[in-house]
Design a protein around this motif. Sequence first.
Motif, short mmCIF file in Angstrom:
data_model
loop_
_atom_site.label_atom_id
_atom_site.label_comp_id
_atom_site.label_asym_id
_atom_site.label_seq_id
_atom_site.Cartn_x
_atom_site.Cartn_y
_atom_site.Cartn_z
N ASN A 221 -3.72 -11.21 3.06
CA ASN A 221 -3.45 -10.25 1.98
C ASN A 221 -4.07 -8.89 2.29
OD1 ASN A 221 -2.19 -11.64 -0.66
ND2 ASN A 221 -3.47 -13.12 0.43
N ALA A 222 -5.28 -8.91 2.84
CA ALA A 222 -5.96 -7.67 3.21
C ALA A 222 -5.17 -6.95 4.30
CB ALA A 222 -7.38 -7.96 3.69
N SER A 223 -4.65 -7.72 5.27
CA SER A 223 -3.86 -7.13 6.36
C SER A 223 -2.62 -6.44 5.81
CB SER A 223 -3.43 -8.20 7.37
OG SER A 223 -4.56 -8.87 7.89
N GLU A 224 -1.97 -7.09 4.83
CA GLU A 224 -0.74 -6.52 4.25
C GLU A 224 -1.05 -5.24 3.48
OE1 GLU A 224 1.05 -9.78 2.13
OE2 GLU A 224 1.34 -10.90 3.99
N ILE A 225 -2.14 -5.23 2.72
CA ILE A 225 -2.53 -4.03 1.99
C ILE A 225 -2.86 -2.90 2.96
CG2 ILE A 225 -4.30 -3.01 0.48
CD1 ILE A 225 -4.50 -5.78 -0.91
N PHE A 226 -3.65 -3.24 3.98
CA PHE A 226 -4.09 -2.22 4.94
C PHE A 226 -2.90 -1.63 5.70
CE2 PHE A 226 -5.94 -0.74 8.97
CZ PHE A 226 -6.96 0.06 8.48
N ARG A 227 -1.97 -2.50 6.11
CA ARG A 227 -0.79 -2.02 6.86
C ARG A 227 0.08 -1.09 6.02
NH1 ARG A 227 -0.32 -7.15 9.42
NH2 ARG A 227 1.16 -7.83 7.84
N ALA A 228 0.20 -1.41 4.73
CA ALA A 228 1.05 -0.61 3.84
C ALA A 228 0.40 0.73 3.49
CB ALA A 228 1.36 -1.38 2.56
N ALA A 229 -0.93 0.79 3.57
CA ALA A 229 -1.65 1.99 3.16
C ALA A 229 -1.54 3.09 4.20
CB ALA A 229 -3.12 1.65 2.91
N ARG A 230 -1.71 4.32 3.73
CA ARG A 230 -1.79 5.47 4.64
C ARG A 230 -3.23 5.93 4.72
NH1 ARG A 230 3.79 8.44 2.50
NH2 ARG A 230 5.16 6.93 3.52
N HIS A 231 -3.54 6.71 5.73
CA HIS A 231 -4.90 7.23 5.87
C HIS A 231 -5.19 8.25 4.77
CE1 HIS A 231 -6.00 5.15 9.49
NE2 HIS A 231 -4.86 5.49 10.07
N PRO A 232 -6.45 8.39 4.34
CA PRO A 232 -7.64 7.68 4.83
C PRO A 232 -7.74 6.25 4.28
CG PRO A 232 -8.26 9.20 3.09
CD PRO A 232 -6.79 9.40 3.32
N ARG A 233 -7.80 5.30 5.20
CA ARG A 233 -7.92 3.89 4.83
C ARG A 233 -8.98 3.26 5.72
NH1 ARG A 233 -2.65 1.21 7.96
NH2 ARG A 233 -3.16 2.20 9.93
N SER A 234 -9.71 2.29 5.17
CA SER A 234 -10.76 1.60 5.93
C SER A 234 -10.71 0.12 5.59
CB SER A 234 -12.14 2.14 5.55
OG SER A 234 -12.19 3.54 5.68
N PHE A 235 -11.15 -0.71 6.54
CA PHE A 235 -11.24 -2.15 6.29
C PHE A 235 -12.64 -2.64 6.64
CE2 PHE A 235 -11.24 -6.52 7.84
CZ PHE A 235 -10.79 -7.17 6.70
N VAL A 236 -13.21 -3.44 5.76
CA VAL A 236 -14.52 -4.07 6.03
C VAL A 236 -14.40 -5.57 5.79
CG1 VAL A 236 -16.91 -4.28 5.28
CG2 VAL A 236 -15.88 -2.01 5.48
N SER A 237 -14.82 -6.33 6.78
CA SER A 237 -14.83 -7.79 6.67
C SER A 237 -16.10 -8.25 5.95
CB SER A 237 -14.76 -8.41 8.06
OG SER A 237 -14.90 -9.81 7.97
N LEU A 238 -15.94 -8.97 4.85
CA LEU A 238 -17.09 -9.50 4.11
C LEU A 238 -17.46 -10.87 4.68
CD1 LEU A 238 -16.11 -8.45 0.48
CD2 LEU A 238 -17.73 -7.31 2.02
N GLU A 239 -17.99 -10.83 5.87
CA GLU A 239 -18.30 -12.05 6.62
C GLU A 239 -19.17 -12.99 5.80
OE1 GLU A 239 -17.25 -14.05 9.76
OE2 GLU A 239 -16.93 -11.89 9.85
#
Length: 253
Positions: free
Chosen positions: A208-226
Motif C-alpha cells: 500500500n505504501a508503494s502504491e501511494i508513493f508511486r502515485a505521489a509527485r515530489h516532494p515525496r519521502s518514504f520511511v520504513s518503520l522497521e
Amino acid sequence: MTRVAQRVSFPSTSGPTLAGVLEVPDGDVRGWGVFAHGFTLGKDSPAASRICKQLASDGIGMLRFDNLGLGDSEGEWSDGSFSHKVADTARAVEFMNSEGREVRLLVGHSFGGSAAIAAAHQCPSVAALASIAAPSEPAHVEHTYDALVERIEAEGEAPFLIGGKALTLKRHFIEDVRNVDLQERIRTLRRALLVMHSPTDNTVGIENASEIFRAARHPRSFVSLEGADHLLTEKNQAARAARIISAWADPYL
C-alpha cells in the motif's frame, strides 16, 4: 518541553459535536497540525495520543479528535462514512485556523491516513502531510467486515464488532468507500508527502505504501518503520514516528 493538553469541541459537518484534545507545546510553537485516527480507533488510541504528545514536545501543537460516535464525540458511528471522515478532518483544520492556529501539517494513521490525503484538498493552509500505515484505497477496510457484506447489501445494515466495540455498519458506508478514487487525490495532492509504513504490517501490507508513493509527485519521502506493528502499540514506535515527522515537516511549518 512540557505540554498542556486542552479539551476542545467543534461541530461536525453533519451537526453532532466532535470532541478533541489539543496538545499545546510549552514554549515556542513551531507550527500546528491535525491528526486523523484509524478506522474505529479514536483520539486516545496509542498511535494518536503518543504521536501528538511527542510532536507537541517537539514544538508542533496537534489536535486529535474522535470521529462521529467514537470516544467522547456525539452522534452515531453508523451515520458516518469515509467521505464524512474526510469532511470532518477538513472541519477540524477550519476549527484550528479559526482559533488563530494555522494548520500546516496533517498526520493520518491507517484509514485516517487515506482520509488525510483526501481532506488536504479542502485545506488550503496545509503544506505537508504524513501518512502512517495507510491503505492506498479506503476500500481496503472491507477485509474487516467482508463476512457481513452480503447481509448488509440485503438488509441495509448489520451489527459489527471490532476492537471490543459494538457498532452498526450500514450500506451507505460500503458504497462510499468503494466509490473513492484515492489514487487521483494522491496524484493531485500538491503538498509535501511523507509515507511511513512497517514492512511487517500484517493489517495493511507494505505494498500500500508503494502504491501511494508511486502515485505521489515530489516532494515525496518514504520511511520504513522497521519492527513496528500496524497500531504502533509499543511505546517507542509511535514516538519514533513522531520524531521523524517533526524533523521532516520543519521546512513546511
